[in-house]
Structure formats: structure tokens, C-alpha cells
Enzyme design. Structure first.
Site, PDB file in Angstrom:
ATOM      1  N   VAL A 147       0.911  -1.048  -0.114  1.00  0.00           N
ATOM      2  CA  VAL A 147      -0.073   0.112  -0.048  1.00  0.00           C
ATOM      3  C   VAL A 147       0.954   1.101  -0.047  1.00  0.00           C
ATOM      4  O   VAL A 147       1.879   1.304   0.403  1.00  0.00           O
ATOM      5  CB  VAL A 147      -0.863   0.090   1.112  1.00  0.00           C
ATOM      6  CG1 VAL A 147      -2.016  -0.902   1.180  1.00  0.00           C
ATOM      7  CG2 VAL A 147      -0.170  -0.148   2.504  1.00  0.00           C
ATOM      8  N   SER A 148       0.242   2.328  -0.455  1.00  0.00           N
ATOM      9  CA  SER A 148       1.046   3.505  -0.512  1.00  0.00           C
ATOM     10  C   SER A 148       1.338   4.345   0.767  1.00  0.00           C
ATOM     11  O   SER A 148       2.410   4.881   0.894  1.00  0.00           O
ATOM     12  CB  SER A 148       0.495   4.562  -1.217  1.00  0.00           C
ATOM     13  OG  SER A 148       0.395   3.856  -3.003  1.00  0.00           O
ATOM     14  N   THR A 149       0.488   4.226   1.731  1.00  0.00           N
ATOM     15  CA  THR A 149       0.945   4.814   2.798  1.00  0.00           C
ATOM     16  C   THR A 149       0.624   3.906   4.361  1.00  0.00           C
ATOM     17  O   THR A 149       0.298   3.053   4.270  1.00  0.00           O
ATOM     18  CB  THR A 149      -0.234   6.487   3.301  1.00  0.00           C
ATOM     19  OG1 THR A 149      -1.499   5.703   3.387  1.00  0.00           O
ATOM     20  CG2 THR A 149      -0.183   6.937   1.960  1.00  0.00           C
TER      21      THR A 149
END
Length: 190
Positions: free
Chosen positions: A8-10
């Protein structure tokens, strides 16, 4: 060995959905990462690539977890194949290098991507040739020497010449002009 890769990005985002689907699909070990897919250096993905051995499979829930760009995806698949391993996407069934059909489909997609890159390169070369035929050069403008930078700064400080005319006089853009002003101002302060 079947490895799962979940990303996931964050830090605030959750990996549970990906992990569940990878486990159900047979992942024996799942590598997790919370980092944007636009970064070329993803430590956990690099660690996974280092672990790969002949016959291993990397499972991803979907391609966006592995790569944000076609070029990056093709580079990753090439690295994986060099190790004798395969890749399989749960969402994009055409990406399954464990089957002859999957390899064919990936090769087809890679061919289209290469064709697109070649067309862009060809159009760029044709555009530069057409510009040269009209007396224009391609590429970056030569850098400003210190004397020109000082002259720009002095004229700007005198406030007798407009920004537009200064840019035209020195054949520079407004952002370049303001960068020069900022550089010289900092030098005068120090």
C-alpha cells in the site's frame, strides 16, 4: 516457493484484503510493504527479488501493487524471469508467466510497449530534424555565465526594463530569470 507481495502507498492504509487473497491463492510467505509504488527503490520488493530461486512464483493481488508504470513492470518481470521465477497477478489473469498463454500475452504486451517507445523516439528524431532544417537547434539552451547573471540582476534591480524584455534580451524564461535573481541575491547576502 510461492511468495506473495502486498503493498500500500501510505502507513495509514491497510494490507488485510491483499494478504487474505494472497493466502487463499497459496502464498507460502507474504512480503509486505508500505511505500508508494512510484518509488524505484522499494526495500521489501528488493529483498524479495534477492530471495527468488528457480521455480519460485510471486503472487500479487493486482499489478498496481507491483508497479505503477509499464516500463517498471517490464523491468521487474525481466528480473524475475532471469532468476528462473514466475509472476502471477490474481486480478489480471493475462499476467501469469507460469503458463505458455500467460508468457505469450506478456510478450505481446511488452512488444506493444516497445513499439510505442520506438514510435515516440522516431517522432522525436523527425521533429529535431525538421527544426534543424529551419535553423533551430534542439536540446537545452547554454547555461548563463556569471557576467550575464550579474547583468540580469543589475538590470532587474534598476527596474527600468520589464521582466518580459529582460527575458527576451537574454533569451531565457521567466522561471530562469527569477532563479538568477534569487542566486545573486543570496550571494550578495552571504
Amino acid at each position: 516457493m510461492v511468495f506473495g507481495y502486498a503493498r500500500v502507498s501510505t502507513q495509514e492504509q491497510n494490507l488485510d484484503r491483499q494478504i487474505d487473497s494472497l493466502k487463499i491463492s497459496g502464498a507460502e510467505e507474504i512480503i509486505q510493504e508500505k511505500i508508494t509504488g512510484t518509488k524505484a527503490d522499494r526495500p521489501e520488493l528488493n529483498r524479495l527479488l534477492d530471495k527468488l530461486r528457480k521455480g519460485d512464483i510471486i503472487l500479487v493481488s493486482d499489478l498496481t501493487r507491483l508497479s505503477r508504470s509499464t516500463k517498471d513492470l517490464f523491468n521487474l518481470v525481466e528480473q524475475i524471469e532471469k532468476k528462473g521465477a514466475n509472476i502471477k497477478s490474481l486480478k489480471e489473469s493475462w499476467l501469469d508467466t507460469t503458463t505458455p498463454q500467460g508468457k505469450l500475452m506478456f510478450t505481446f504486451m511488452a512488444g506493444i510497449s516497445q513499439f510505442e517507445r520506438d514510435l515516440i523516439s522516431q517522432r522525436t528524431k523527425e521533429g529535431l530534424a525538421a527544426a534543424r532544417a529551419r535553423g533551430r537547434k534542439g536540446g537545452r539552451k547554454p547555461k548563463l555565465d556569471d557576467n550575464k547573471k550579474k547583468a540580469i540582476y543589475e538590470l532587474y534591480q534598476q527596474k527600468k526594463t520589464t521582466v518580459k524584455n529582460l527575458c527576451a534580451m537574454f533569451n531565457i524564461s521567466k522561471p530562469t530569470l527569477y532563479k538568477v535573481i534569487e542566486q545573486i541575491s543570496k550571494m550578495k547576502v552571504s
